[in-house]
Design a protein around this motif. Structure first.
Motif, PDB file in Angstrom:
ATOM      1  N   TYR A 208      -4.027   2.464   7.854  1.00  0.00           N
ATOM      2  CA  TYR A 208      -3.649   1.288   8.650  1.00  0.00           C
ATOM      3  C   TYR A 208      -2.920   0.256   7.798  1.00  0.00           C
ATOM      4  CZ  TYR A 208      -4.057  -2.820  11.627  1.00  0.00           C
ATOM      5  OH  TYR A 208      -3.777  -3.932  12.375  1.00  0.00           O
ATOM      6  N   ARG A 209      -3.420   0.003   6.608  1.00  0.00           N
ATOM      7  CA  ARG A 209      -2.750  -0.947   5.714  1.00  0.00           C
ATOM      8  C   ARG A 209      -1.370  -0.432   5.322  1.00  0.00           C
ATOM      9  NH1 ARG A 209      -6.674  -2.235   0.903  1.00  0.00           N
ATOM     10  NH2 ARG A 209      -4.807  -3.404   0.239  1.00  0.00           N
ATOM     11  N   SER A 210      -1.254   0.869   5.147  1.00  0.00           N
ATOM     12  CA  SER A 210       0.048   1.448   4.829  1.00  0.00           C
ATOM     13  C   SER A 210       1.019   1.277   5.989  1.00  0.00           C
ATOM     14  CB  SER A 210      -0.107   2.940   4.497  1.00  0.00           C
ATOM     15  OG  SER A 210      -0.910   3.128   3.351  1.00  0.00           O
ATOM     16  N   ILE A 211       0.514   1.452   7.207  1.00  0.00           N
ATOM     17  CA  ILE A 211       1.344   1.270   8.397  1.00  0.00           C
ATOM     18  C   ILE A 211       1.871  -0.156   8.476  1.00  0.00           C
ATOM     19  CG2 ILE A 211       1.259   1.142  10.912  1.00  0.00           C
ATOM     20  CD1 ILE A 211       1.427   3.982  10.091  1.00  0.00           C
TER      21      ILE A 211
ATOM     22  N   ASP B  48       2.296  -2.240   5.957  1.00  0.00           N
ATOM     23  CA  ASP B  48       3.276  -2.434   4.886  1.00  0.00           C
ATOM     24  C   ASP B  48       4.570  -1.674   5.176  1.00  0.00           C
ATOM     25  OD1 ASP B  48       1.815  -4.187   3.311  1.00  0.00           O
ATOM     26  OD2 ASP B  48       0.782  -2.593   2.239  1.00  0.00           O
ATOM     27  N   MET B  49       4.461  -0.536   5.824  1.00  0.00           N
ATOM     28  CA  MET B  49       5.661   0.203   6.215  1.00  0.00           C
ATOM     29  C   MET B  49       6.480  -0.607   7.208  1.00  0.00           C
ATOM     30  SD  MET B  49       5.931   3.913   8.094  1.00  0.00           S
ATOM     31  CE  MET B  49       5.270   3.243   9.618  1.00  0.00           C
ATOM     32  N   ARG B  50       5.825  -1.218   8.158  1.00  0.00           N
ATOM     33  CA  ARG B  50       6.516  -2.041   9.150  1.00  0.00           C
ATOM     34  C   ARG B  50       7.229  -3.203   8.470  1.00  0.00           C
ATOM     35  NH1 ARG B  50       6.376  -6.083  12.920  1.00  0.00           N
ATOM     36  NH2 ARG B  50       6.733  -5.453  15.096  1.00  0.00           N
ATOM     37  N   ARG B  51       6.521  -3.881   7.572  1.00  0.00           N
ATOM     38  CA  ARG B  51       7.126  -5.008   6.862  1.00  0.00           C
ATOM     39  C   ARG B  51       8.284  -4.546   5.988  1.00  0.00           C
ATOM     40  NH1 ARG B  51       6.781  -5.754   1.958  1.00  0.00           N
ATOM     41  NH2 ARG B  51       4.921  -4.458   1.745  1.00  0.00           N
ATOM     42  N   ALA B  52       8.091  -3.444   5.239  1.00  0.00           N
ATOM     43  CA  ALA B  52       9.129  -2.952   4.338  1.00  0.00           C
ATOM     44  C   ALA B  52      10.383  -2.544   5.100  1.00  0.00           C
ATOM     45  CB  ALA B  52       8.599  -1.781   3.514  1.00  0.00           C
ATOM     46  N   SER B  53      10.209  -2.008   6.284  1.00  0.00           N
ATOM     47  CA  SER B  53      11.354  -1.611   7.095  1.00  0.00           C
ATOM     48  C   SER B  53      12.147  -2.835   7.554  1.00  0.00           C
ATOM     49  CB  SER B  53      10.895  -0.795   8.308  1.00  0.00           C
ATOM     50  OG  SER B  53      11.987  -0.450   9.126  1.00  0.00           O
ATOM     51  N   THR B  54      11.464  -3.872   7.994  1.00  0.00           N
ATOM     52  CA  THR B  54      12.160  -5.070   8.467  1.00  0.00           C
ATOM     53  C   THR B  54      12.848  -5.809   7.329  1.00  0.00           C
ATOM     54  OG1 THR B  54      10.160  -6.428   8.258  1.00  0.00           O
ATOM     55  CG2 THR B  54      10.556  -5.357  10.383  1.00  0.00           C
TER      56      THR B  54
ATOM     57  N   TYR C 255      10.432   3.862  11.655  1.00  0.00           N
ATOM     58  CA  TYR C 255       9.278   3.159  11.108  1.00  0.00           C
ATOM     59  C   TYR C 255       8.675   2.142  12.074  1.00  0.00           C
ATOM     60  CZ  TYR C 255      11.207   5.091   6.769  1.00  0.00           C
ATOM     61  OH  TYR C 255      11.690   5.931   5.803  1.00  0.00           O
ATOM     62  N   LEU C 256       9.504   1.289  12.654  1.00  0.00           N
ATOM     63  CA  LEU C 256       8.975   0.207  13.484  1.00  0.00           C
ATOM     64  C   LEU C 256       8.229   0.712  14.716  1.00  0.00           C
ATOM     65  CD1 LEU C 256      11.851  -2.435  13.321  1.00  0.00           C
ATOM     66  CD2 LEU C 256       9.675  -2.443  12.114  1.00  0.00           C
ATOM     67  N   PRO C 257       8.831   1.611  15.512  1.00  0.00           N
ATOM     68  CA  PRO C 257       8.104   2.047  16.702  1.00  0.00           C
ATOM     69  C   PRO C 257       6.853   2.865  16.365  1.00  0.00           C
ATOM     70  CG  PRO C 257      10.178   3.229  16.478  1.00  0.00           C
ATOM     71  CD  PRO C 257      10.204   2.135  15.484  1.00  0.00           C
ATOM     72  N   MET C 258       6.901   3.616  15.250  1.00  0.00           N
ATOM     73  CA  MET C 258       5.702   4.352  14.873  1.00  0.00           C
ATOM     74  C   MET C 258       4.594   3.384  14.481  1.00  0.00           C
ATOM     75  SD  MET C 258       5.105   7.335  12.017  1.00  0.00           S
ATOM     76  CE  MET C 258       5.115   6.203  10.642  1.00  0.00           C
ATOM     77  N   ALA C 259       4.945   2.351  13.723  1.00  0.00           N
ATOM     78  CA  ALA C 259       3.955   1.351  13.331  1.00  0.00           C
ATOM     79  C   ALA C 259       3.404   0.625  14.557  1.00  0.00           C
ATOM     80  CB  ALA C 259       4.580   0.362  12.357  1.00  0.00           C
TER      81      ALA C 259
ATOM     82  N   MET D   1       0.817  -1.206   0.000  1.00  0.00           N
ATOM     83  CA  MET D   1       0.000   0.000   0.000  1.00  0.00           C
ATOM     84  C   MET D   1       0.859   1.267   0.000  1.00  0.00           C
ATOM     85  SD  MET D   1      -2.998   1.223  -0.230  1.00  0.00           S
ATOM     86  CE  MET D   1      -4.058  -0.200   0.055  1.00  0.00           C
ATOM     87  N   LEU D   2       2.127   1.177   0.391  1.00  0.00           N
ATOM     88  CA  LEU D   2       3.011   2.347   0.348  1.00  0.00           C
ATOM     89  C   LEU D   2       3.172   2.868  -1.076  1.00  0.00           C
ATOM     90  CD1 LEU D   2       5.909   1.426   2.798  1.00  0.00           C
ATOM     91  CD2 LEU D   2       3.991   2.964   3.193  1.00  0.00           C
ATOM     92  N   TRP D   3       2.932   2.001  -2.055  1.00  0.00           N
ATOM     93  CA  TRP D   3       2.961   2.445  -3.449  1.00  0.00           C
ATOM     94  C   TRP D   3       2.030   3.637  -3.647  1.00  0.00           C
ATOM     95  CZ3 TRP D   3      -1.291   2.468  -6.744  1.00  0.00           C
ATOM     96  CH2 TRP D   3      -1.020   2.796  -8.076  1.00  0.00           C
TER      97      TRP D   3
END
Length: 279
Positions: free
Chosen positions: A249-252, A254-260, A218-222, A181-183
């Motif tokens: 929420y879906r972006s959050i 995906d942001m968490r996953r993309a960061s890891t 990214y991680l702590p914000m998510a 969803m970050l796209w």
């Protein structure tokens, strides 16, 4: 009312006017969620457990990295609502800040700045060799092309002056298909570290220090959003359609996953204009 098709169209084109429309449409969601004027992701630490504290921590860390305690005048380019600049004014009362932003609405909301100027980042209305600092806290990802901004920063900086940027960047495993969803919601340029380095060096500035702080952004914000979704959802949907919070929420997630997965990162970089050169 946020029109999703408009957001998609503005995200694809990303002209200065499109960026203004995106900002005006989406920034209110973040303000509603956090309750503050700062729009950066924040720098989260053990004692920064909620967005306002993390955003304040980012501004303070950025100010220390830019050596604002030894500066007299600087430009905050892409100042937005002026949240970080107001923190710097309190911390460094002898430092005069010129807020620069392409968005007139944001400048109206950026109250109490020493001076606010409506201008493009790639055409700064500032004299040569006039600034001790040029600052871009989570705004340079919108500057296109970045090399023109760094050239402008080099032009207006005094010899020995500092350019400091805090900027979301793509990671080593980046591919647009991995954004999810970050796209849609990452409404800026997807610069990599090499592009930033090349722009800085081509402008004649020297990189003095850089750090990658993605895990503190990214991680702590998510995690905060996921742990407090019920209250944040109630707050957001009181003003915006429910689908806006659902996309956020879906972006959050995906942001968490993309960061890891090292798809996205976050860079803070400090550059200096050599004292022996006049640009």
């Amino acid at each position: 009312m946020i029109n999703l098709l408009d957001v998609v169209r503005w995200t694809f084109r990303r002209s200065p006017s499109d960026i203004i429309r995106l900002y005006n449409s989406l920034s209110g969601v973040m303000v509603t969620a956090t309750g503050g004027a700062s729009l950066n992701f924040g720098l989260w630490s053990d004692d920064c457990v909620e967005p306002l504290l993390a955003q304040d921590n980012m501004a303070r860390h950025f100010g220390r990295m830019a050596d604002l305690d030894t500066a007299s005048v600087g430009a905050d380019v892409g100042c937005g609502r002026g949240g970080p600049a107001k923190i710097w004014q309190q911390l460094y009362p002898d430092f005069d800040i010129i807020g620069v932003d392409v968005n007139r609405r944001g400048l109206v909301e950026a109250k109490r700045l020493d001076l606010a100027v409506n201008a493009l980042s790639t055409s700064l209305p500032l004299a040569n060799n006039s600034m001790d600092r040029v600052l871009a806290l989570e705004s340079a990802q919108h500057f296109r092309p970045l090399s023109v901004f760094t050239n402008e920063a080099a032009r207006v900086l005094k010899p020995g002056g500092i350019l400091c940027m805090a900027i979301p960047v793509v990671g080593r495993q980046y591919h647009i298909s991995r954004l999810g969803m970050l796209w849609l919601t990452w409404t800026s340029e997807h610069y990599n570290v090499s592009t930033i380095h090349e722009a800085i060096k081509a402008s004649g500035l020297h990189i003095q220090y850089e750090e990658m702080v993605g895990p503190m952004v990214y991680l702590p914000m998510a995690n905060y959003y996921m742990n407090n979704r019920d209250s944040l959802q109630e707050r957001i949907t009181a003003t915006y359609p429910r689908y806006v919070e659902s996309i956020l929420y879906r972006s959050i997630l995906d942001m968490r996953r993309a960061s890891t997965q090292d798809v996205i990162e976050y860079m803070i970089i400090k550059c200096i204009k050599p004292s022996h050169e006049r640009i």
